[in-house]
Design an enzyme around this catalytic site. Sequence first.
Site, PDB file in Angstrom:
ATOM      1  N   SER A  66       7.164  15.424  43.734  1.00  0.00           N
ATOM      2  CA  SER A  66       5.726  15.335  43.482  1.00  0.00           C
ATOM      3  C   SER A  66       5.352  14.871  42.083  1.00  0.00           C
ATOM      4  CB  SER A  66       5.052  16.674  43.762  1.00  0.00           C
ATOM      5  OG  SER A  66       4.706  16.736  45.114  1.00  0.00           O
ATOM      6  N   LYS A  69       3.609  11.607  41.861  1.00  0.00           N
ATOM      7  CA  LYS A  69       2.179  11.449  42.164  1.00  0.00           C
ATOM      8  C   LYS A  69       1.395  11.029  40.921  1.00  0.00           C
ATOM      9  CE  LYS A  69       1.987  14.595  46.160  1.00  0.00           C
ATOM     10  NZ  LYS A  69       3.247  15.186  46.543  1.00  0.00           N
ATOM     11  N   TYR A 193       5.269   6.312  49.900  1.00  0.00           N
ATOM     12  CA  TYR A 193       5.158   7.663  49.344  1.00  0.00           C
ATOM     13  C   TYR A 193       6.539   8.332  49.244  1.00  0.00           C
ATOM     14  CZ  TYR A 193       4.402  12.668  49.245  1.00  0.00           C
ATOM     15  OH  TYR A 193       4.485  14.002  48.915  1.00  0.00           O
ATOM     16  N   TYR A 245       0.718  23.058  41.696  1.00  0.00           N
ATOM     17  CA  TYR A 245       0.501  23.703  43.001  1.00  0.00           C
ATOM     18  C   TYR A 245      -0.518  24.845  42.844  1.00  0.00           C
ATOM     19  CZ  TYR A 245       4.861  21.191  43.924  1.00  0.00           C
ATOM     20  OH  TYR A 245       5.823  20.226  44.036  1.00  0.00           O
ATOM     21  N   VAL A 263       9.122  19.619  43.766  1.00  0.00           N
ATOM     22  CA  VAL A 263      10.016  20.607  44.385  1.00  0.00           C
ATOM     23  C   VAL A 263      11.493  20.404  44.026  1.00  0.00           C
ATOM     24  CG1 VAL A 263       8.542  21.222  46.342  1.00  0.00           C
ATOM     25  CG2 VAL A 263      10.114  19.281  46.554  1.00  0.00           C
TER      26      VAL A 263
HETATM   27  N1  GLU Z   1       8.511  14.583  48.958  1.00  0.00           N
HETATM   28  C1  GLU Z   1       8.015  15.910  48.968  1.00  0.00           C
HETATM   29  C2  GLU Z   1       7.067  16.166  50.130  1.00  0.00           C
HETATM   30  O1  GLU Z   1       6.181  15.429  50.358  1.00  0.00           O
HETATM   31  C3  GLU Z   1       7.363  16.210  47.649  1.00  0.00           C
HETATM   32  C4  GLU Z   1       6.937  17.629  47.582  1.00  0.00           C
HETATM   33  C5  GLU Z   1       6.690  18.134  46.194  1.00  0.00           C
HETATM   34  O2  GLU Z   1       7.475  17.888  45.282  1.00  0.00           O
HETATM   35  O3  GLU Z   1       5.675  18.802  46.041  1.00  0.00           O
HETATM   36  O4  GLU Z   1       7.216  17.104  50.841  1.00  0.00           O
END
Ligand code: GLU
Length: 322
Positions: A66, A69, A193, A245, A263
Amino acid sequence: MTMQPWQEQLQAWLTIYQSYTAKGHVATYIPALAHANPQALGISLYLPDHRLIEAGDTTTLFTMQSVSKVVNFMAACETRGLAKVLENVDVEPTGDSFDSMIRLEIHKPGKPFNPMINAGAITVAALLPGDHEQQKIDHFLTMMERCIGRKPRINPEVYASEMKTAHRNRAIAHYLKGSGYLDAEVEDALNVYVKECAVEVTTRDLAKIGLILAHDGCHPITGERIVTKKTAQVTNSLMLTCGMYNASGKTAAFIGIPAKSGVSGGILASVGRRSPHTSNPFPDGCGIGVYGPAIDEYGNSVAGIALLQQLSEAWDMSIFSS
Ligand code: GLU
């Protein structure tokens, strides 16, 4: 000034907080992430005069997950313009889990709440220019290269592992397509993504991106403008309000540094310029990259968060210090 005292201090903290890794677990819902060493911990601080202060696992490659992003948003704003991007995604925190789709249904017309959750990031990835997936991912990789000085690799094992299990993200992409918030084919947007999430970095790379955001979107070493000042400000505020989060509020309150976690255990943080009246030893700001794959129930690196809080308190790094 010599870096030695800061370096020694950082090493001492890292030794203390290493034990916190035992309180977390590596993510396993993407099977390939389960191979990470749960005891790993590393931190890099990158200063605008090119100096690095670091300790622990700072050369280990891990996938951005994430954290990507942030760069996804920067790349879309740079290529499509901030206004266009914000027509398609909002800047409001949710308090829901990162892969939730509940608000897309409840709040019509279904505009994703922010680019730091999966729904928003998939919408933003689809906005990257190009009719095909490859062109879109190239824009992301170009933005990465401008920030970190090299073209990073997409980890094929992590990418394939997530694509096999991306049922929720695929559902989100279909939902967005149905409500008009996906400017690409579903599989193309999903591939972009998931590939972004599988891009490999080190803590040093994350610290470099953090430094650019700390400097209003300018690369302080090359002098190159990477994103507009406004985009950098919006990105920092998104990290502060939505980047960690459902611990984003706690992170803002007790650490006070815009940060985005993933994550895989990475954290990218941006510490802007601070008043010389604080006891912050780096008044010209810095970027911070952390890696600690043992994560807590929110999805944040347990030891990484503890280390960041220690730094923020001891070195007076909170944006609320004056
Ligand atoms: N590729 C992961 C997902 O979409 C990223 C999740 C994350 O790091 O929050 O589930």
